[in-house]
Design a protein around this motif. Structure first.
Motif, PDB file in Angstrom:
ATOM      1  N   SER A 120       0.826  -1.209   0.000  1.00 56.02           N
ATOM      2  CA  SER A 120       0.000   0.000   0.000  1.00 56.02           C
ATOM      3  C   SER A 120       0.858   1.256   0.000  1.00 56.02           C
ATOM      4  N   HIS A 121       1.942   1.239   0.771  1.00 57.31           N
ATOM      5  CA  HIS A 121       2.836   2.397   0.811  1.00 57.31           C
ATOM      6  C   HIS A 121       3.525   2.605  -0.534  1.00 57.31           C
ATOM      7  N   GLU A 122       3.971   1.520  -1.176  1.00 63.07           N
ATOM      8  CA  GLU A 122       4.650   1.646  -2.466  1.00 63.07           C
ATOM      9  C   GLU A 122       3.709   2.153  -3.553  1.00 63.07           C
ATOM     10  N   LEU A 123       2.469   1.710  -3.561  1.00 63.07           N
ATOM     11  CA  LEU A 123       1.511   2.189  -4.567  1.00 63.07           C
ATOM     12  C   LEU A 123       1.244   3.686  -4.388  1.00 63.07           C
ATOM     13  N   ALA A 124       1.215   4.138  -3.113  1.00 62.71           N
ATOM     14  CA  ALA A 124       1.030   5.571  -2.891  1.00 62.71           C
ATOM     15  C   ALA A 124       2.242   6.358  -3.359  1.00 62.71           C
ATOM     16  N   ARG A 125       3.451   5.812  -3.180  1.00 62.48           N
ATOM     17  CA  ARG A 125       4.657   6.502  -3.640  1.00 62.48           C
ATOM     18  C   ARG A 125       4.723   6.560  -5.157  1.00 62.48           C
ATOM     19  N   ARG A 126       4.112   5.588  -5.834  1.00 66.33           N
ATOM     20  CA  ARG A 126       4.128   5.567  -7.294  1.00 66.33           C
ATOM     21  C   ARG A 126       3.021   6.415  -7.915  1.00 66.33           C
ATOM     22  N   GLY A 127       2.236   7.074  -7.088  1.00 66.48           N
ATOM     23  CA  GLY A 127       1.252   8.012  -7.601  1.00 66.48           C
ATOM     24  C   GLY A 127      -0.105   7.427  -7.928  1.00 66.48           C
ATOM     25  N   LEU A 128      -0.428   6.224  -7.428  1.00 69.13           N
ATOM     26  CA  LEU A 128      -1.735   5.651  -7.685  1.00 69.13           C
ATOM     27  C   LEU A 128      -2.777   6.386  -6.856  1.00 69.13           C
ATOM     28  N   GLU A 129      -3.805   6.928  -7.526  1.00 71.15           N
ATOM     29  CA  GLU A 129      -4.863   7.678  -6.848  1.00 71.15           C
ATOM     30  C   GLU A 129      -6.214   7.058  -7.180  1.00 71.15           C
ATOM     31  N   PRO A 130      -7.031   6.775  -6.129  1.00 70.12           N
ATOM     32  CA  PRO A 130      -6.635   6.767  -4.716  1.00 70.12           C
ATOM     33  C   PRO A 130      -5.862   5.502  -4.379  1.00 70.12           C
ATOM     34  N   ALA A 131      -4.912   5.618  -3.453  1.00 71.37           N
ATOM     35  CA  ALA A 131      -4.100   4.464  -3.072  1.00 71.37           C
ATOM     36  C   ALA A 131      -4.935   3.503  -2.242  1.00 71.37           C
ATOM     37  N   PRO A 132      -4.879   2.210  -2.528  1.00 73.19           N
ATOM     38  CA  PRO A 132      -5.665   1.242  -1.740  1.00 73.19           C
ATOM     39  C   PRO A 132      -5.148   1.165  -0.304  1.00 73.19           C
ATOM     40  N   SER A 133      -6.040   0.898   0.588  1.00 71.24           N
ATOM     41  CA  SER A 133      -5.667   0.773   1.992  1.00 71.24           C
ATOM     42  C   SER A 133      -5.012  -0.581   2.243  1.00 71.24           C
ATOM     43  N   ARG A 134      -4.500  -0.725   3.442  1.00 73.17           N
ATOM     44  CA  ARG A 134      -3.866  -1.989   3.810  1.00 73.17           C
ATOM     45  C   ARG A 134      -4.887  -3.124   3.796  1.00 73.17           C
ATOM     46  N   ALA A 135      -6.106  -2.867   4.284  1.00 74.87           N
ATOM     47  CA  ALA A 135      -7.131  -3.913   4.287  1.00 74.87           C
ATOM     48  C   ALA A 135      -7.524  -4.314   2.874  1.00 74.87           C
ATOM     49  N   THR A 136      -7.603  -3.346   1.963  1.00 74.53           N
ATOM     50  CA  THR A 136      -7.950  -3.665   0.574  1.00 74.53           C
ATOM     51  C   THR A 136      -6.882  -4.534  -0.068  1.00 74.53           C
ATOM     52  N   VAL A 137      -5.601  -4.174   0.160  1.00 73.73           N
ATOM     53  CA  VAL A 137      -4.511  -4.967  -0.408  1.00 73.73           C
ATOM     54  C   VAL A 137      -4.532  -6.391   0.170  1.00 73.73           C
ATOM     55  N   HIS A 138      -4.818  -6.504   1.445  1.00 74.53           N
ATOM     56  CA  HIS A 138      -4.857  -7.837   2.055  1.00 74.53           C
ATOM     57  C   HIS A 138      -5.994  -8.676   1.462  1.00 74.53           C
ATOM     58  N   ARG A 139      -7.160  -8.055   1.196  1.00 77.89           N
ATOM     59  CA  ARG A 139      -8.254  -8.809   0.583  1.00 77.89           C
ATOM     60  C   ARG A 139      -7.888  -9.251  -0.825  1.00 77.89           C
ATOM     61  N   VAL A 140      -7.173  -8.405  -1.565  1.00 75.29           N
ATOM     62  CA  VAL A 140      -6.742  -8.793  -2.914  1.00 75.29           C
ATOM     63  C   VAL A 140      -5.783  -9.968  -2.847  1.00 75.29           C
ATOM     64  N   LEU A 141      -4.826  -9.922  -1.927  1.00 75.98           N
ATOM     65  CA  LEU A 141      -3.865 -11.020  -1.809  1.00 75.98           C
ATOM     66  C   LEU A 141      -4.556 -12.310  -1.377  1.00 75.98           C
ATOM     67  N   SER A 142      -5.511 -12.219  -0.458  1.00 78.44           N
ATOM     68  CA  SER A 142      -6.231 -13.421  -0.017  1.00 78.44           C
ATOM     69  C   SER A 142      -7.086 -13.982  -1.135  1.00 78.44           C
ATOM     70  N   ARG A 143      -7.720 -13.104  -1.906  1.00 77.75           N
ATOM     71  CA  ARG A 143      -8.592 -13.562  -2.989  1.00 77.75           C
ATOM     72  C   ARG A 143      -7.807 -14.283  -4.074  1.00 77.75           C
TER      73      ARG A 143
END
Length: 517
Positions: free
Chosen positions: A74-97
């Motif tokens: 989540s921190h790296e995506l925000a540094r790369r300029g992704l708007e809006p940056a996904p939250s930690r919970a969103t990234v975790h759901r993507v990885l689990s899925r």
């Protein structure tokens, strides 16, 4: 409802709300029986739904080494300029899925008490880590140290032999760059402490450097690696992100260059989750100016600059000189100096106390807080003096703290000139008795528990306490046995002329004469 029953009565009868009954009635009137079936509650459109491109990038960041977690991605995506940056919970759901997170149940859950120093340079954690391969087949180790508050790596020195001198050289070099920390935390390795050395505890070089630089040394409990968890976590990061993916280095210098580059990236570029994704260099404040990049150092430190005087590795004293060192009295009370050539028995009441040893080729003195405990003839050779310097951190000694012991022959018998007076210190027991040359002699209950100096002069013995003559009597030891008295020394001070006053505060001369006659 369609039969005329009130809506509230039907809702109470079937356990449904009035709003649900009204919506089902409208759907029945419009669609008939199919309108009563359950439908998905998913919204028709999701404006903030994560795009397929972003989800694919999350999976790609997870698969590429190093395997980052949800918070780092989540921190790296925000540094790369992704708007809006996904939250930690969103990234975790993507990885689990997508099956990229493996849930591991801990068999024995533990509760850790997390702690951290409130400012940098208050505590350093140090340890050794292996796994640095060389092309010639050797495996080197790294002396590592980390600041407890900022997670700034202050020591990362590759050594071929992880001995005491290599560890201490890396430690002193780090103190020249960053300053002297207030505390240092290590495990119980033999490079860091001699507390568990057998047959008796000793002070190793690392402990001496800490003592003479005013550093409080703290040791982890045996079998508790979580106490030094910060340096252990750095070791894991270094292995997983660097050492497990490199080929053997050509030389020790090449390995050091590779470690230095990785440590620079760790300190200046890699965000740390425990610091709320701040790099360690953003929180580290040394006690002396350091060069962090290629720019000249700036005087922008929060703490004042301190003058660092680091204790170096000791130099062997010239042959024939006296040395001083500190030793700890073991529970048995028997202290062994040198290579086992000199053994001295100390009273067990001093077990655990630290004594100062003053030694040369003639005498060995033991002092407690500047007070002489005992003096014995020296059996140390020049190589034993050098051994004291290497093992106990012995230093060149000052003036003699007490008269020298009597010179002795090869058989251990003291050499006495005709009519030469000698002195010996003895402690009076609780029953007013002291031991001298294998005999027990009564000196009076008033001196119980005190140390008395016995001056053997000619055919008389004089008892001296508090610079006062306590009594005089016949010498209880034959002349041929004077050289065998343990702790005897040459008498250098004159006999006190002021006798003690007879009375309840001290023994009379009559009592002393009666005791030794």
């Amino acid at each position: 409802m369609l039969g005329g029953s009130p809506t509230g009565e039907v809702a109470a009868r079937y356990g449904a709300s009035r709003q649900t009954l009204h919506s089902r009635r409208r759907r029945f009137e419009q669609e008939g029986m199919p309108g009563l079936l359950d439908r998905s509650r998913r919204p028709r459109n999701s404006p903030t739904r994560l795009s397929a491109e972003a989800e694919a990038e999350i999976c790609e960041l997870r698969r590429r080494p190093p395997r980052w977690g949800a918070r780092r991605i989540s921190h790296e995506l925000a540094r790369r300029g992704l708007e809006p940056a996904p939250s930690r919970a969103t990234v975790h759901r993507v990885l689990s899925r997508n099956g990229l997170v493996r849930v591991r149940e801990q068999r024995y859950p533990r509760k850790y008490r997390r702690w951290q120093r409130e400012a940098p340079m208050h505590l350093w954690q140090m340890d050794l880590v292996g796994g640095v391969p060389l092309a010639d087949g050797r495996e080197c180790r790294t002396v590592a140290g980390i600041d407890d508050h900022s997670r700034f790596v202050v020591i990362a020195s590759v050594v071929a032999v992880p001995g005491a001198r290599a560890v201490c050289s890396a430690f002193t070099a780090a103190m020249r760059r960053c300053g002297v920390p207030f505390e240092v935390l290590t495990d119980n390795g033999k490079q860091f402490t001699g507390r568990h050395t057998r047959p008796q505890p000793v002070e190793v070089l690392f402990e001496r450097i800490c003592r003479e630089n005013g550093i409080t040394q703290r040791l982890a409990e045996p079998g508790s690696p979580t106490t030094t968890g910060k340096i252990e976590r750095f070791h894991r990061t270094l292995r997983e992100e660097f050492l497990d993916h490199v080929v053997p280095f050509e030389s020790l210098a090449a390995a050091q260059e590779g470690i230095d580059g990785r440590v620079h990236a760790y300190n200046h570029q890699r965000p740390h989750q425990a610091l709320d994704m701040v790099t360690p260099v953003g929180l580290f404040r040394p006690h002396t100016p350091v060069r962090r990049n290629d720019e000249p150092p700036e005087q922008t430190l929060d703490e004042p600059e301190l003058s660092v005087e680091v204790v170096e590795v000791p130099v062997l004293p010239p042959q024939g000189t006296a040395v001083e060192c500190d030793v700890r009295v073991p529970p048995s009370g028997e202290i062994t100096l040198g290579t086992g050539r000199q053994r001295v028995g100390i009273h067990q009441a001093l077990a655990g106390r630290t004594l100062t040893v003053w030694a040369n080729h003639r005498s060995v003195r033991f002092l407690l807080d500047g007070h002489l405990v005992t003096t014995v003839p020296s059996r140390l050779r020049p190589e034993d003096i050098a051994y004291l310097t290497m093992r106990y951190g012995a230093r060149p000694a000052g003036a003699e703290p007490a008269p020298a012991a009597l010179p002795r022959t090869g058989s251990g018998t003291a050499v006495l000139a005709a009519g030469e007076p000698v002195e010996v210190d003895r402690k009076v027991l609780r029953d007013g008795i002291l031991c001298l040359a294998g005999g027990r002699h009564q000196v009076g209950f008033a001196l119980a528990g005190r140390t008395v100096t016995l001056r053997l002069d000619g055919r008389l013995v004089h008892a001296i306490a508090d610079d006062a003559l306590r009594g005089t009597g016949p010498r209880p030891v034959p002349a041929d046995r004077l050289g065998q008295i343990r702790g005897a020394r040459t008498a250098t001070s004159p006999l006190p002329l002021r006798p003690c006053r007879p009375g309840p505060s001290g023994p009379s001369g009559r009592c002393m004469r009666a005791a030794v006659s």
